[in-house]
Write a protein that holds these residues in place. Structure first.
Motif, mmCIF file in Angstrom:
data_model
loop_
_atom_site.group_PDB
_atom_site.id
_atom_site.type_symbol
_atom_site.label_atom_id
_atom_site.label_comp_id
_atom_site.label_asym_id
_atom_site.label_seq_id
_atom_site.Cartn_x
_atom_site.Cartn_y
_atom_site.Cartn_z
ATOM 1 N N VAL A 25 0.839 -1.344 -0.005
ATOM 2 C CA VAL A 25 -0.030 -0.100 0.051
ATOM 3 C C VAL A 25 0.923 1.295 -0.039
ATOM 4 O O VAL A 25 1.829 1.321 0.938
ATOM 5 C CB VAL A 25 -0.906 -0.119 1.336
ATOM 6 C CG1 VAL A 25 -1.806 1.331 1.502
ATOM 7 C CG2 VAL A 25 -2.101 -1.244 1.120
ATOM 8 N N ILE A 26 0.473 2.154 -1.034
ATOM 9 C CA ILE A 26 1.288 3.468 -1.068
ATOM 10 C C ILE A 26 1.287 4.308 0.147
ATOM 11 O O ILE A 26 0.112 4.349 0.729
ATOM 12 C CB ILE A 26 0.852 4.140 -2.133
ATOM 13 C CG1 ILE A 26 1.118 3.202 -3.610
ATOM 14 C CG2 ILE A 26 1.530 5.673 -2.272
ATOM 15 C CD1 ILE A 26 0.267 3.517 -4.699
ATOM 16 N N ASP A 27 2.258 4.743 0.829
ATOM 17 C CA ASP A 27 2.195 5.634 1.748
ATOM 18 C C ASP A 27 1.279 6.689 1.714
ATOM 19 O O ASP A 27 1.109 7.372 0.593
ATOM 20 C CB ASP A 27 3.665 6.210 2.236
ATOM 21 C CG ASP A 27 4.535 5.417 2.620
ATOM 22 O OD1 ASP A 27 4.233 4.172 3.133
ATOM 23 O OD2 ASP A 27 5.613 5.801 2.774
ATOM 24 N N THR A 28 0.447 7.179 2.816
ATOM 25 C CA THR A 28 -0.512 8.144 2.802
ATOM 26 C C THR A 28 0.385 9.476 2.541
ATOM 27 O O THR A 28 -0.219 10.224 1.577
ATOM 28 C CB THR A 28 -0.915 8.355 4.073
ATOM 29 O OG1 THR A 28 -1.716 7.086 4.552
ATOM 30 C CG2 THR A 28 -2.415 9.415 4.086
ATOM 31 N N VAL A 32 -0.804 12.250 -0.416
ATOM 32 C CA VAL A 32 -1.265 13.462 0.092
ATOM 33 C C VAL A 32 -0.171 14.506 -0.804
ATOM 34 O O VAL A 32 -0.785 15.625 -1.485
ATOM 35 C CB VAL A 32 -0.796 13.922 1.390
ATOM 36 C CG1 VAL A 32 -1.183 15.304 1.989
ATOM 37 C CG2 VAL A 32 -1.826 13.166 2.262
ATOM 38 N N GLU A 33 0.975 14.065 -0.895
ATOM 39 C CA GLU A 33 1.840 15.171 -1.785
ATOM 40 C C GLU A 33 1.597 15.168 -3.215
ATOM 41 O O GLU A 33 1.451 16.172 -3.896
ATOM 42 C CB GLU A 33 3.273 14.799 -1.505
ATOM 43 C CG GLU A 33 4.263 15.687 -2.569
ATOM 44 C CD GLU A 33 5.746 15.496 -1.988
ATOM 45 O OE1 GLU A 33 6.031 14.857 -1.108
ATOM 46 O OE2 GLU A 33 6.608 16.441 -2.751
ATOM 47 N N LEU A 34 0.891 14.116 -3.845
ATOM 48 C CA LEU A 34 0.378 14.061 -4.997
ATOM 49 C C LEU A 34 -0.588 15.068 -5.244
ATOM 50 O O LEU A 34 -0.761 15.664 -6.206
ATOM 51 C CB LEU A 34 0.070 12.804 -5.490
ATOM 52 C CG LEU A 34 -0.787 12.479 -6.994
ATOM 53 C CD1 LEU A 34 0.138 12.855 -8.166
ATOM 54 C CD2 LEU A 34 -1.171 10.920 -7.056
ATOM 55 N N ILE A 35 -1.591 14.830 -4.405
ATOM 56 C CA ILE A 35 -2.809 15.847 -4.391
ATOM 57 C C ILE A 35 -2.302 17.040 -4.114
ATOM 58 O O ILE A 35 -2.783 18.056 -5.089
ATOM 59 C CB ILE A 35 -3.876 15.299 -3.614
ATOM 60 C CG1 ILE A 35 -4.096 13.876 -3.918
ATOM 61 C CG2 ILE A 35 -4.986 16.377 -3.408
ATOM 62 C CD1 ILE A 35 -5.049 13.200 -2.674
ATOM 63 N N GLY A 69 -5.194 15.158 5.593
ATOM 64 C CA GLY A 69 -3.658 15.422 5.341
ATOM 65 C C GLY A 69 -3.606 16.535 4.386
ATOM 66 O O GLY A 69 -2.480 17.204 4.226
ATOM 67 N N ILE A 70 -4.328 16.760 3.403
ATOM 68 C CA ILE A 70 -4.065 17.268 2.198
ATOM 69 C C ILE A 70 -4.327 19.008 2.455
ATOM 70 O O ILE A 70 -5.049 19.302 3.569
ATOM 71 C CB ILE A 70 -4.897 17.003 0.872
ATOM 72 C CG1 ILE A 70 -6.635 17.189 1.143
ATOM 73 C CG2 ILE A 70 -4.824 15.896 0.353
ATOM 74 C CD1 ILE A 70 -7.336 16.919 -0.035
#
Ligand code: HMG
Length: 302
Positions: A25-28, A32-35, A69-70
């Motif tokens: 599973v990709i880190d949260t 968050v950084e992608l978004i 987180g975003i």
């Protein structure tokens, strides 16, 4: 019909893109950084998460953490998938701006994807749409397998039109037509749209095309010629569908943007920033960008 002067791009990378990643599973923090990076490109509509069962789609199991987180950029709408009331309640608690229910034109795909029939899915969506509206949250409706199904093959355009119309009548503000396995071709896309637009006004329709057979841009051009002005796409061409074996990602947002820029169609999105974001997330996933445009531009910096 004349081409539209502006198109709204609806970014799918963080949801449709990442939901299908195999492996851990990709880190949260990466989601968050992608978004956050996508939010800085000029995109105004970002699908950020999916409040589905983590047993069904493990990659989306941290939807609440992602949403909290975003950094919310003013003017950007952050949406999420909500297949049922449980998902909607969690999405409301997480403060989503908009939600989406997702059905399909194929019985077999509906069973595989959300474990019920088309009729049952619509019955399940009714209270979701009602509660979302009571909370002043807009609901988008997806219809998958609009040009073919991995289990049933050909899908009749009339069936796509019927499910689309039901979702509209139930209160969805927009219906996104998903070529889930990317089997469409331009003429097929036009014929499908012709049937659907007899039931749903074209300004309430969006195109959500996967690029499995390399036809997505051609299909998009075919439908924008008919008046479609909302396009779903995924940065770096991330994704696929966990319940559609062999499906590749949505058409890459960079590739769509390059085409729209060439047609002088306004989007408000910065291609260079988007390509950088695509390279960044691809590097996090240990591969090259799936966008031909981003590769050609070669901008690998962070
Ligand atoms: C719809 C269900 C839940 C039915 O799944 P089910 O097993 O029939 O549901 P259930 O109500 O019996 O619940 C089973 C378990 O899931 C839990 N559960 C139940 N609902 C939720 C929820 N919302 N959030 C978190 N957990 C949930 C529930 O609490 C229970 O937990 P247990 O008691 O076993 O521990 C399941 O089939 C599901 O989650 N499916 C999601 C499939 C999916 O996400 N597919 C990808 C998205 S669609 C797509 O990508 C296509 C699109 C949109 O992009 C367009 C295109 O390209 O065509």
């Amino acid at each position: 019909m004349a081409l539209p002067t502006a198109v709204r791009l609806f970014e799918m990378g963080a949801r449709d893109g990442l939901q299908n990643e195999s492996g851990p599973v990709i880190d949260t923090a990466i989601k968050v950084e992608l978004i956050n990076r996508l939010s800085e490109t000029g995109l105004k509509h970002i699908e950020a998460a999916s409040f589905v069962s983590p047993k069904w789609v493990p990659q989306m199991g941290d939807a609440s953490e992602v949403m909290s987180g975003i950094d919310r950029k003013p003017g950007v709408i952050y949406s999420a998938l909500t297949p049922n009331l449980k998902g909607l309640e969690a999405a409301i608690a997480a403060g989503v701006d908009e939600v989406a229910v997702f059905g399909a034109a194929s019985e077999a795909f509906t069973q595989k994807n959300i474990n019920c029939s088309i009729k049952e899915s619509l019955e399940r969506f009714a209270p979701v749409i009602e509660l979302a509206k009571a909370n002043h949250i807009r609901v988008r409706g997806y219809v998958s397998t609009v040009m073919g199904c991995p289990y049933e093959g050909e899908i009749a355009p009339a069936q796509v039109a019927a499910v689309s119309r039901e979702l509209l009548d139930m209160g969805c503000y927009e219906i996104s037509l998903g070529d889930t396995i990317g089997v469409g071709t331009p003429l097929k896309a036009k014929r499908m749209l012709e049937a659907v637009s007899q039931q749903v006004p074209i300004d309430k329709l969006a195109a959500h095309f996967h690029d499995t057979y390399g036809q997505a841009l051609a299909n998009l051009y075919a439908v924008i010629e008919e008046g479609i002005a909302v396009i779903d796409a995924s940065v770096a061409g991330l994704g696929g569908c966990p319940y559609a074996k062999g499906a590749s990602g949505n058409v890459a947002t960079e590739d769509v943007l390059y085409m729209l820029n060439g047609l002088s169609i306004e989007t408000g999105v910065d291609l260079h920033k988007l390509a950088l974001t695509g390279h960044w997330i691809s590097a996090q996933l240990g591969r090259s960008s799936g966008s031909k445009v981003a590769l050609a531009m070669g901008c690998q910096g962070s």
